[in-house]
Scaffold this motif. Structure first.
Motif, PDB file in Angstrom:
ATOM      1  N   ALA A  96       0.825  -1.212   0.000  1.00 19.39           N
ATOM      2  CA  ALA A  96       0.000   0.000   0.000  1.00 19.39           C
ATOM      3  C   ALA A  96       0.855   1.256   0.000  1.00 19.39           C
ATOM      4  CB  ALA A  96      -0.937  -0.007   1.203  1.00 19.39           C
ATOM      5  N   VAL A  97       1.911   1.278   0.813  1.00 18.29           N
ATOM      6  CA  VAL A  97       2.780   2.458   0.866  1.00 18.29           C
ATOM      7  C   VAL A  97       3.501   2.638  -0.464  1.00 18.29           C
ATOM      8  CG1 VAL A  97       4.864   3.390   1.942  1.00 18.29           C
ATOM      9  CG2 VAL A  97       3.032   2.504   3.359  1.00 18.29           C
ATOM     10  N   ALA A  98       3.910   1.543  -1.096  1.00 15.99           N
ATOM     11  CA  ALA A  98       4.577   1.659  -2.393  1.00 15.99           C
ATOM     12  C   ALA A  98       3.642   2.250  -3.439  1.00 15.99           C
ATOM     13  CB  ALA A  98       5.089   0.294  -2.841  1.00 15.99           C
ATOM     14  N   LEU A 113      -2.792  10.142   3.500  1.00 18.44           N
ATOM     15  CA  LEU A 113      -3.000   8.893   2.759  1.00 18.44           C
ATOM     16  C   LEU A 113      -1.876   7.890   3.015  1.00 18.44           C
ATOM     17  CD1 LEU A 113      -4.373  10.248  -0.621  1.00 18.44           C
ATOM     18  CD2 LEU A 113      -5.626   9.095   1.196  1.00 18.44           C
ATOM     19  N   VAL A 114      -0.633   8.370   3.052  1.00 16.16           N
ATOM     20  CA  VAL A 114       0.488   7.470   3.337  1.00 16.16           C
ATOM     21  C   VAL A 114       0.386   6.958   4.773  1.00 16.16           C
ATOM     22  CG1 VAL A 114       2.995   7.318   3.523  1.00 16.16           C
ATOM     23  CG2 VAL A 114       1.979   8.487   1.585  1.00 16.16           C
ATOM     24  N   GLY A 115      -0.043   7.819   5.693  1.00 15.13           N
ATOM     25  CA  GLY A 115      -0.220   7.391   7.083  1.00 15.13           C
ATOM     26  C   GLY A 115      -1.306   6.342   7.223  1.00 15.13           C
ATOM     27  N   LEU A 116      -2.379   6.463   6.456  1.00 19.79           N
ATOM     28  CA  LEU A 116      -3.430   5.443   6.486  1.00 19.79           C
ATOM     29  C   LEU A 116      -2.910   4.101   5.979  1.00 19.79           C
ATOM     30  CD1 LEU A 116      -6.524   7.469   5.250  1.00 19.79           C
ATOM     31  CD2 LEU A 116      -6.156   6.524   7.525  1.00 19.79           C
ATOM     32  N   ALA A 117      -2.098   4.156   4.943  1.00 16.35           N
ATOM     33  CA  ALA A 117      -1.523   2.915   4.420  1.00 16.35           C
ATOM     34  C   ALA A 117      -0.563   2.303   5.433  1.00 16.35           C
ATOM     35  CB  ALA A 117      -0.805   3.192   3.100  1.00 16.35           C
ATOM     36  N   GLU A 118       0.169   3.131   6.140  1.00  9.16           N
ATOM     37  CA  GLU A 118       1.116   2.644   7.141  1.00  9.16           C
ATOM     38  C   GLU A 118       0.388   2.063   8.355  1.00  9.16           C
ATOM     39  OE1 GLU A 118       4.645   1.575   8.064  1.00  9.16           O
ATOM     40  OE2 GLU A 118       4.364   2.689   6.218  1.00  9.16           O
ATOM     41  N   LEU A 141       2.286  15.348  -6.179  1.00  7.07           N
ATOM     42  CA  LEU A 141       3.015  16.501  -5.630  1.00  7.07           C
ATOM     43  C   LEU A 141       3.824  17.225  -6.689  1.00  7.07           C
ATOM     44  CD1 LEU A 141       4.227  15.184  -2.172  1.00  7.07           C
ATOM     45  CD2 LEU A 141       2.510  16.920  -2.638  1.00  7.07           C
ATOM     46  N   ALA A 142       4.247  16.510  -7.725  1.00  4.21           N
ATOM     47  CA  ALA A 142       4.974  17.159  -8.813  1.00  4.21           C
ATOM     48  C   ALA A 142       4.066  18.131  -9.562  1.00  4.21           C
ATOM     49  CB  ALA A 142       5.534  16.115  -9.769  1.00  4.21           C
ATOM     50  N   GLU A 143       2.780  17.792  -9.642  1.00  4.83           N
ATOM     51  CA  GLU A 143       1.845  18.660 -10.345  1.00  4.83           C
ATOM     52  C   GLU A 143       1.230  19.719  -9.444  1.00  4.83           C
ATOM     53  OE1 GLU A 143      -1.051  16.439 -12.480  1.00  4.83           O
ATOM     54  OE2 GLU A 143       0.453  15.136 -13.419  1.00  4.83           O
ATOM     55  N   LYS A 144       0.913  19.346  -8.190  1.00  2.43           N
ATOM     56  CA  LYS A 144       0.263  20.278  -7.258  1.00  2.43           C
ATOM     57  C   LYS A 144       0.933  20.156  -5.884  1.00  2.43           C
ATOM     58  CE  LYS A 144      -4.421  21.012  -8.321  1.00  2.43           C
ATOM     59  NZ  LYS A 144      -5.809  20.700  -8.015  1.00  2.43           N
ATOM     60  N   PRO A 145       1.912  21.005  -5.585  1.00  3.93           N
ATOM     61  CA  PRO A 145       2.606  20.911  -4.294  1.00  3.93           C
ATOM     62  C   PRO A 145       1.710  21.200  -3.090  1.00  3.93           C
ATOM     63  CG  PRO A 145       3.868  22.255  -5.840  1.00  3.93           C
ATOM     64  CD  PRO A 145       2.549  21.968  -6.477  1.00  3.93           C
ATOM     65  N   GLU A 146       0.583  21.852  -3.286  1.00  3.47           N
ATOM     66  CA  GLU A 146      -0.300  22.168  -2.159  1.00  3.47           C
ATOM     67  C   GLU A 146      -1.042  20.945  -1.624  1.00  3.47           C
ATOM     68  OE1 GLU A 146      -2.540  23.204  -5.971  1.00  3.47           O
ATOM     69  OE2 GLU A 146      -0.575  23.655  -5.183  1.00  3.47           O
ATOM     70  N   LEU A 147      -0.884  19.797  -2.255  1.00  6.42           N
ATOM     71  CA  LEU A 147      -1.521  18.563  -1.791  1.00  6.42           C
ATOM     72  C   LEU A 147      -0.705  17.825  -0.735  1.00  6.42           C
ATOM     73  CD1 LEU A 147      -2.824  17.051  -5.151  1.00  6.42           C
ATOM     74  CD2 LEU A 147      -4.145  18.182  -3.370  1.00  6.42           C
ATOM     75  N   MET A 148       0.348  18.446  -0.215  1.00  3.17           N
ATOM     76  CA  MET A 148       1.261  17.761   0.705  1.00  3.17           C
ATOM     77  C   MET A 148       0.536  17.196   1.933  1.00  3.17           C
ATOM     78  SD  MET A 148       4.247  16.809   1.203  1.00  3.17           S
ATOM     79  CE  MET A 148       5.740  16.787   2.097  1.00  3.17           C
ATOM     80  N   GLY A 149      -0.347  17.952   2.551  1.00  3.73           N
ATOM     81  CA  GLY A 149      -1.047  17.483   3.746  1.00  3.73           C
ATOM     82  C   GLY A 149      -1.920  16.280   3.472  1.00  3.73           C
ATOM     83  N   ARG A 150      -2.641  16.303   2.385  1.00  6.86           N
ATOM     84  CA  ARG A 150      -3.508  15.175   2.026  1.00  6.86           C
ATOM     85  C   ARG A 150      -2.701  13.930   1.702  1.00  6.86           C
ATOM     86  NH1 ARG A 150      -7.831  18.297  -1.845  1.00  6.86           N
ATOM     87  NH2 ARG A 150      -8.678  19.618  -0.199  1.00  6.86           N
TER      88      ARG A 150
END
Length: 132
Positions: free
Chosen positions: A84-86, A109-114, A96-105
Motif C-alpha cells: 500500500a505504501v509503495a 494517505l500514506v499514514g493510512l496505508a502505514e 506533488l509534482a503537479e500540485k505541491p499544495e496537496l502535501m497534507g492530504r
C-alpha cells in the motif's frame, strides 16, 4: 523490443508496462522475507513453545498455533502495508509534482496505508497477551 518500448519510441510518451512497478518490489520483498523468517522460526521453534506452555500451564499445541497466528498477523499486515505504501507513495510523488499544495492530504494517505501494519501488530500483541 517490447511493445511498450516500441510505442514509447514512436510516440515519445512515457508508456510503461502494466503490473507491479519496480519501486513496489523492494519493500514488498523485504516485508515478505520478514514474514517468512518469523513464520519459519515459529514452525521450527516447537521446543520453545513446549517450554513456554509448560510454564504457563497451556497445551503446547495451542501455544504453537497462538505463536503462528501472531506471526501471520504481523507478517501479512506488514506485506499489505508495504504494498500500500509503495502504491500510494508513487502516486503521491506524481501528484506533488503537479500540485505541491496537496502535501497534507498526501501525508494522511500514506499514514493510512502505514496504519495497516500497526493494526496487525496490535492484533499480534492481543493474541500473545491471551496466551499468557
Amino acid at each position: 523490443m517490447p511493445l511498450w518500448r516500441r510505442a514509447q519510441d514512436q510516440t515519445g510518451s512515457a508508456l510503461r508496462p502494466r503490473g507491479l512497478p519496480a519501486k513496489a518490489l523492494v519493500p514488498t520483498a523485504l516485508a515478505g522475507l520478514l514474514a517468512l523468517g518469523g513464520t519459519t522460526l515459529l514452525l521450527l521453534g516447537k521446543a520453545v513453545a513446549q517450554e513456554a506452555a509448560a510454564g504457563a500451564g497451556i497445551d503446547p499445541e495451542a501455544m504453537k498455533w497462538g505463536f503462528m497466528a501472531a506471526a501471520l498477523a504481523t507478517g501479512l499486515s506488514a506485506l499489505g502495508a508495504a504494498y500500500a505504501v509503495a502504491q500510494v507513495g508513487s502516486a503521491a510523488v506524481g501528484a506533488l509534482a503537479e500540485k505541491p499544495e496537496l502535501m497534507g492530504r498526501v501525508l494522511v494517505l500514506v499514514g493510512l496505508a502505514e496504519g495497516i501494519a500497526i493494526y496487525g501488530l496490535i492484533i499480534a500483541i492481543l493474541i500473545l497477551n491471551q496466551l499468557g
